[in-house]
Design a protein around this motif. Structure first.
Motif, PDB file in Angstrom:
ATOM      1  N   ILE A 281     -37.261  14.202 -22.356  1.00  0.00           N
ATOM      2  CA  ILE A 281     -37.412  14.402 -23.794  1.00  0.00           C
ATOM      3  C   ILE A 281     -37.135  15.871 -24.088  1.00  0.00           C
ATOM      4  O   ILE A 281     -37.700  16.758 -23.450  1.00  0.00           O
ATOM      5  N   SER A 282     -36.253  16.122 -25.050  1.00  0.00           N
ATOM      6  CA  SER A 282     -35.833  17.488 -25.318  1.00  0.00           C
ATOM      7  C   SER A 282     -36.147  17.908 -26.743  1.00  0.00           C
ATOM      8  O   SER A 282     -35.880  17.185 -27.699  1.00  0.00           O
ATOM      9  N   SER A 283     -36.681  19.103 -26.862  1.00  0.00           N
ATOM     10  CA  SER A 283     -36.941  19.678 -28.181  1.00  0.00           C
ATOM     11  C   SER A 283     -35.700  20.365 -28.746  1.00  0.00           C
ATOM     12  O   SER A 283     -35.586  20.555 -29.944  1.00  0.00           O
ATOM     13  N   ASP A 284     -34.767  20.716 -27.846  1.00  0.00           N
ATOM     14  CA  ASP A 284     -33.574  21.455 -28.277  1.00  0.00           C
ATOM     15  C   ASP A 284     -32.269  20.704 -27.995  1.00  0.00           C
ATOM     16  O   ASP A 284     -31.229  21.315 -27.800  1.00  0.00           O
ATOM     17  N   ASP A 285     -32.346  19.382 -27.986  1.00  0.00           N
ATOM     18  CA  ASP A 285     -31.170  18.506 -27.828  1.00  0.00           C
ATOM     19  C   ASP A 285     -30.410  18.736 -26.522  1.00  0.00           C
ATOM     20  O   ASP A 285     -29.187  18.674 -26.495  1.00  0.00           O
ATOM     21  N   THR A 286     -31.131  19.001 -25.443  1.00  0.00           N
ATOM     22  CA  THR A 286     -30.477  19.216 -24.143  1.00  0.00           C
ATOM     23  C   THR A 286     -30.864  18.161 -23.101  1.00  0.00           C
ATOM     24  O   THR A 286     -30.666  18.373 -21.906  1.00  0.00           O
TER      25      THR A 286
ATOM     26  N   LYS B 231     -41.725  15.173 -31.573  1.00  0.00           N
ATOM     27  CA  LYS B 231     -42.964  15.947 -31.611  1.00  0.00           C
ATOM     28  C   LYS B 231     -43.018  17.049 -30.562  1.00  0.00           C
ATOM     29  O   LYS B 231     -43.815  17.968 -30.696  1.00  0.00           O
ATOM     30  N   VAL B 232     -42.211  16.958 -29.521  1.00  0.00           N
ATOM     31  CA  VAL B 232     -42.278  17.955 -28.454  1.00  0.00           C
ATOM     32  C   VAL B 232     -41.750  19.301 -28.951  1.00  0.00           C
ATOM     33  O   VAL B 232     -40.850  19.359 -29.778  1.00  0.00           O
ATOM     34  N   THR B 233     -42.347  20.377 -28.421  1.00  0.00           N
ATOM     35  CA  THR B 233     -41.907  21.717 -28.783  1.00  0.00           C
ATOM     36  C   THR B 233     -41.181  22.390 -27.616  1.00  0.00           C
ATOM     37  O   THR B 233     -40.693  23.502 -27.762  1.00  0.00           O
ATOM     38  N   LYS B 234     -41.172  21.715 -26.477  1.00  0.00           N
ATOM     39  CA  LYS B 234     -40.409  22.183 -25.317  1.00  0.00           C
ATOM     40  C   LYS B 234     -39.966  20.948 -24.540  1.00  0.00           C
ATOM     41  O   LYS B 234     -40.475  19.850 -24.758  1.00  0.00           O
ATOM     42  N   ASN B 235     -39.011  21.126 -23.660  1.00  0.00           N
ATOM     43  CA  ASN B 235     -38.497  19.995 -22.894  1.00  0.00           C
ATOM     44  C   ASN B 235     -39.583  19.428 -21.984  1.00  0.00           C
ATOM     45  O   ASN B 235     -40.406  20.175 -21.448  1.00  0.00           O
ATOM     46  N   MET B 236     -39.562  18.108 -21.833  1.00  0.00           N
ATOM     47  CA  MET B 236     -40.610  17.424 -21.086  1.00  0.00           C
ATOM     48  C   MET B 236     -40.006  16.257 -20.315  1.00  0.00           C
ATOM     49  O   MET B 236     -39.063  15.629 -20.796  1.00  0.00           O
ATOM     50  N   ILE B 237     -40.541  15.996 -19.142  1.00  0.00           N
ATOM     51  CA  ILE B 237     -40.154  14.808 -18.377  1.00  0.00           C
ATOM     52  C   ILE B 237     -41.416  14.009 -18.088  1.00  0.00           C
ATOM     53  O   ILE B 237     -42.397  14.547 -17.559  1.00  0.00           O
ATOM     54  N   ILE B 238     -41.380  12.742 -18.472  1.00  0.00           N
ATOM     55  CA  ILE B 238     -42.455  11.814 -18.150  1.00  0.00           C
ATOM     56  C   ILE B 238     -41.887  10.843 -17.122  1.00  0.00           C
ATOM     57  O   ILE B 238     -40.771  10.337 -17.296  1.00  0.00           O
ATOM     58  N   TYR B 239     -42.626  10.611 -16.062  1.00  0.00           N
ATOM     59  CA  TYR B 239     -42.118   9.703 -15.036  1.00  0.00           C
ATOM     60  C   TYR B 239     -43.186   8.719 -14.591  1.00  0.00           C
ATOM     61  O   TYR B 239     -44.377   8.947 -14.749  1.00  0.00           O
ATOM     62  N   THR B 240     -42.715   7.603 -14.073  1.00  0.00           N
ATOM     63  CA  THR B 240     -43.584   6.608 -13.467  1.00  0.00           C
ATOM     64  C   THR B 240     -42.914   6.121 -12.195  1.00  0.00           C
ATOM     65  O   THR B 240     -41.681   6.120 -12.102  1.00  0.00           O
TER      66      THR B 240
END
Length: 125
Positions: free
Chosen positions: A77-82, A57-66
């Motif tokens: 999480i990558s929108s462009d497989d990176t 669902k992401v349209t750009k790369n994202m990092i979620i952290y805890t």
């Protein structure tokens, strides 16, 4: 005395409700339009479930952290497989561990968030 299947049914119902709640949380995170998100949880399974929900669902790369103690757990999480490329860059710079697919990488950094954030910001997150 209740039968074993009663408790098994309740357990499954609770697990289904947790997954549904996490799906809503994932949509809430996506709506923030942030690329770096602190998701406060004690349950790493919740972080994994949210990350998997966002993967397509992401349209750009994202990092979620805890943060758990002195360890930062990351979902890249990558929108462009990176996602692996981002992980490899972090691994070279900071020596973090983890692995995954081009779309989603789980990683663990044994350092404070104060050490990690400047590198993530430098990388555009």
């Amino acid at each position: 005395m209740r039968k074993w299947w009663y408790f098994d049914w309740r357990y499954r119902e609770i697990e289904d409700l947790k997954k549904e709640l996490l799906a809503y949380k994932a949509l809430e995170i996506l709506a923030t339009n942030e690329t770096l998100v602190n998701y406060e949880t004690e349950d790493l399974g919740a972080l994994r479930t949210i990350s998997q929900s966002l993967m397509n669902k992401v349209t750009k790369n994202m990092i979620i952290y805890t943060i758990q103690g002195a360890t930062v757990h990351l979902s890249i999480i990558s929108s462009d497989d990176t996602a692996r490329d981002i992980f490899n860059t972090l691994k070279e710079k900071l020596g973090i561990g983890g692995g995954g697919s081009p779309k989603l990488v789980s990683a663990k950094a044994n350092m404070s968030i104060d050490e990690l954030l400047p590198v993530l910001k430098e990388m555009g997150f």
